[in-house]
Scaffold this motif. Structure first.
Motif, PDB file in Angstrom:
ATOM      1  N   LYS A  34      44.181  34.636  47.095  1.00  0.00           N
ATOM      2  CA  LYS A  34      43.054  33.962  47.251  1.00  0.00           C
ATOM      3  C   LYS A  34      42.425  33.744  45.810  1.00  0.00           C
ATOM      4  O   LYS A  34      42.279  34.593  45.103  1.00  0.00           O
ATOM      5  CB  LYS A  34      42.037  34.259  48.092  1.00  0.00           C
ATOM      6  CG  LYS A  34      42.596  34.366  49.604  1.00  0.00           C
ATOM      7  CD  LYS A  34      41.221  35.015  50.486  1.00  0.00           C
ATOM      8  CE  LYS A  34      41.980  35.026  51.911  1.00  0.00           C
ATOM      9  NZ  LYS A  34      40.790  35.610  52.615  1.00  0.00           N
ATOM     10  N   PHE A  35      42.494  32.269  45.029  1.00  0.00           N
ATOM     11  CA  PHE A  35      42.045  32.195  43.740  1.00  0.00           C
ATOM     12  C   PHE A  35      41.219  31.025  43.657  1.00  0.00           C
ATOM     13  O   PHE A  35      41.559  30.052  44.467  1.00  0.00           O
ATOM     14  CB  PHE A  35      43.284  32.451  42.808  1.00  0.00           C
ATOM     15  CG  PHE A  35      44.272  31.405  42.876  1.00  0.00           C
ATOM     16  CD1 PHE A  35      44.383  30.322  42.442  1.00  0.00           C
ATOM     17  CD2 PHE A  35      45.271  31.538  44.093  1.00  0.00           C
ATOM     18  CE1 PHE A  35      45.321  29.261  42.366  1.00  0.00           C
ATOM     19  CE2 PHE A  35      45.998  30.479  44.322  1.00  0.00           C
ATOM     20  CZ  PHE A  35      46.305  29.371  43.476  1.00  0.00           C
ATOM     21  N   CYS A  36      40.695  30.848  42.439  1.00  0.00           N
ATOM     22  CA  CYS A  36      40.228  29.556  41.923  1.00  0.00           C
ATOM     23  C   CYS A  36      41.035  28.811  40.921  1.00  0.00           C
ATOM     24  O   CYS A  36      41.483  29.685  39.806  1.00  0.00           O
ATOM     25  CB  CYS A  36      38.712  29.685  41.627  1.00  0.00           C
ATOM     26  SG  CYS A  36      37.870  28.123  41.041  1.00  0.00           S
ATOM     27  N   SER A  42      39.761  34.317  37.637  1.00  0.00           N
ATOM     28  CA  SER A  42      40.999  34.082  38.214  1.00  0.00           C
ATOM     29  C   SER A  42      42.092  34.127  37.415  1.00  0.00           C
ATOM     30  O   SER A  42      42.935  33.720  37.841  1.00  0.00           O
ATOM     31  CB  SER A  42      40.927  32.947  39.201  1.00  0.00           C
ATOM     32  OG  SER A  42      39.825  33.137  40.332  1.00  0.00           O
ATOM     33  N   LEU A  45      45.161  36.450  37.831  1.00  0.00           N
ATOM     34  CA  LEU A  45      45.813  35.986  39.260  1.00  0.00           C
ATOM     35  C   LEU A  45      46.598  34.565  39.110  1.00  0.00           C
ATOM     36  O   LEU A  45      47.610  34.712  39.584  1.00  0.00           O
ATOM     37  CB  LEU A  45      44.767  36.090  40.357  1.00  0.00           C
ATOM     38  CG  LEU A  45      45.566  35.950  41.848  1.00  0.00           C
ATOM     39  CD1 LEU A  45      46.381  37.194  41.921  1.00  0.00           C
ATOM     40  CD2 LEU A  45      44.608  36.107  42.838  1.00  0.00           C
ATOM     41  N   ARG A  46      46.137  33.870  38.409  1.00  0.00           N
ATOM     42  CA  ARG A  46      46.779  32.468  37.990  1.00  0.00           C
ATOM     43  C   ARG A  46      48.025  32.906  37.073  1.00  0.00           C
ATOM     44  O   ARG A  46      49.202  32.501  37.555  1.00  0.00           O
ATOM     45  CB  ARG A  46      45.954  31.564  37.390  1.00  0.00           C
ATOM     46  CG  ARG A  46      44.982  30.950  38.454  1.00  0.00           C
ATOM     47  CD  ARG A  46      44.228  29.944  37.699  1.00  0.00           C
ATOM     48  NE  ARG A  46      43.710  29.837  36.214  1.00  0.00           N
ATOM     49  CZ  ARG A  46      42.463  30.221  36.209  1.00  0.00           C
ATOM     50  NH1 ARG A  46      41.543  30.358  37.086  1.00  0.00           N
ATOM     51  NH2 ARG A  46      42.076  30.311  34.859  1.00  0.00           N
ATOM     52  N   PRO A  75      38.593  35.824  42.670  1.00  0.00           N
ATOM     53  CA  PRO A  75      40.094  36.124  43.208  1.00  0.00           C
ATOM     54  C   PRO A  75      40.182  37.480  43.999  1.00  0.00           C
ATOM     55  O   PRO A  75      39.627  38.370  43.823  1.00  0.00           O
ATOM     56  CB  PRO A  75      40.882  36.475  41.864  1.00  0.00           C
ATOM     57  CG  PRO A  75      39.988  36.845  40.937  1.00  0.00           C
ATOM     58  CD  PRO A  75      38.458  36.212  41.356  1.00  0.00           C
ATOM     59  N   HIS A  92      38.632  40.415  40.556  1.00  0.00           N
ATOM     60  CA  HIS A  92      37.599  39.838  39.395  1.00  0.00           C
ATOM     61  C   HIS A  92      37.941  40.194  38.193  1.00  0.00           C
ATOM     62  O   HIS A  92      37.700  41.496  37.863  1.00  0.00           O
ATOM     63  CB  HIS A  92      36.309  39.964  39.900  1.00  0.00           C
ATOM     64  CG  HIS A  92      35.226  39.311  39.039  1.00  0.00           C
ATOM     65  ND1 HIS A  92      34.945  38.087  39.291  1.00  0.00           N
ATOM     66  CD2 HIS A  92      34.417  39.635  38.101  1.00  0.00           C
ATOM     67  CE1 HIS A  92      33.921  37.700  38.628  1.00  0.00           C
ATOM     68  NE2 HIS A  92      33.547  38.380  37.752  1.00  0.00           N
TER      69      HIS A  92
END
Length: 185
Positions: A34-36, A42, A45-46, A75, A92
């Motif tokens: 789960k991410f923005c 984020s 994670l991206r 995230p 985070h």
């Protein structure tokens, strides 16, 4: 038992105990990332999704990977295991390399068993220092260097004669001995 176990949830180990003896079954069943798309926390994670996610999915075909973009949220990685356990981790402001290490850790463990007080029927305060028994515990060390098959290490040569076999042989000798005396008369 120590007092630290009082606040742990009791339970049983539901994962296979001898996983890897016949074949290895990865206990990780599902990973949800789960991410923005725009939030700065984020970023790591991206980067993981852009660079390593395809290789991770190819290398672990038994693990289902879900991507869940969320607006203005931090995230999160959620791992679900075969034994029903779910582990939720906040990512985070973690870097790409830290996220790679955490996902590898989630992939190799079998769930959140460390936070469970294991219930079992047997308990000992003094476990054996010899280690667990295995079929190779009392084998002769000469077997390590022997060229097999070897007559010296045949099944009949290694096993002593059983009591039943000794009685049968004694009976055969007596019967043959009685038969020879009768024929001599």
């Amino acid at each position: 038992m120590s007092a630290s176990n009082l606040f742990m949830k009791p339970g049983f180990v539901r994962a296979p105990l001898q996983n890897g003896v016949g074949r290895y079954v990865c206990q990780l069943q599902r990973v949800v990332l789960k991410f923005c798309k725009t939030h700065g926390a984020s970023r790591g994670l991206r980067d993981f999704i852009e660079q390593d996610l395809v290789e991770f999915a190819k290398g672990n075909p038994g693990v289902v990977v879900y991507l869940k973009p969320r607006r203005h949220r931090g995230p999160v990685v959620v791992a679900e295991y075969l034994n029903g356990e779910r582990i939720w981790m906040n990512m985070h402001n973690k870097t790409h390399s830290e996220i790679t290490k955490w996902i590898e850790t989630l992939r190799t463990q079998q769930g959140d068993v460390s936070a469970t007080r294991l219930r079992k029927y047997q308990y000992t305060a003094y476990p054996s220092i010899q280690g667990p028994w295995s079929p190779f515990t009392f084998r002769e060390p000469e077997l390590n260097t022997a060229e097999l098959p070897d007559v010296k290490f045949g099944e009949n040569n290694r096993l002593p004669t059983s009591a039943t076999e000794q009685l049968r042989l004694l009976f055969e000798r007596q019967r043959l001995g009685d038969g020879q005396e009768k024929t001599a008369e």
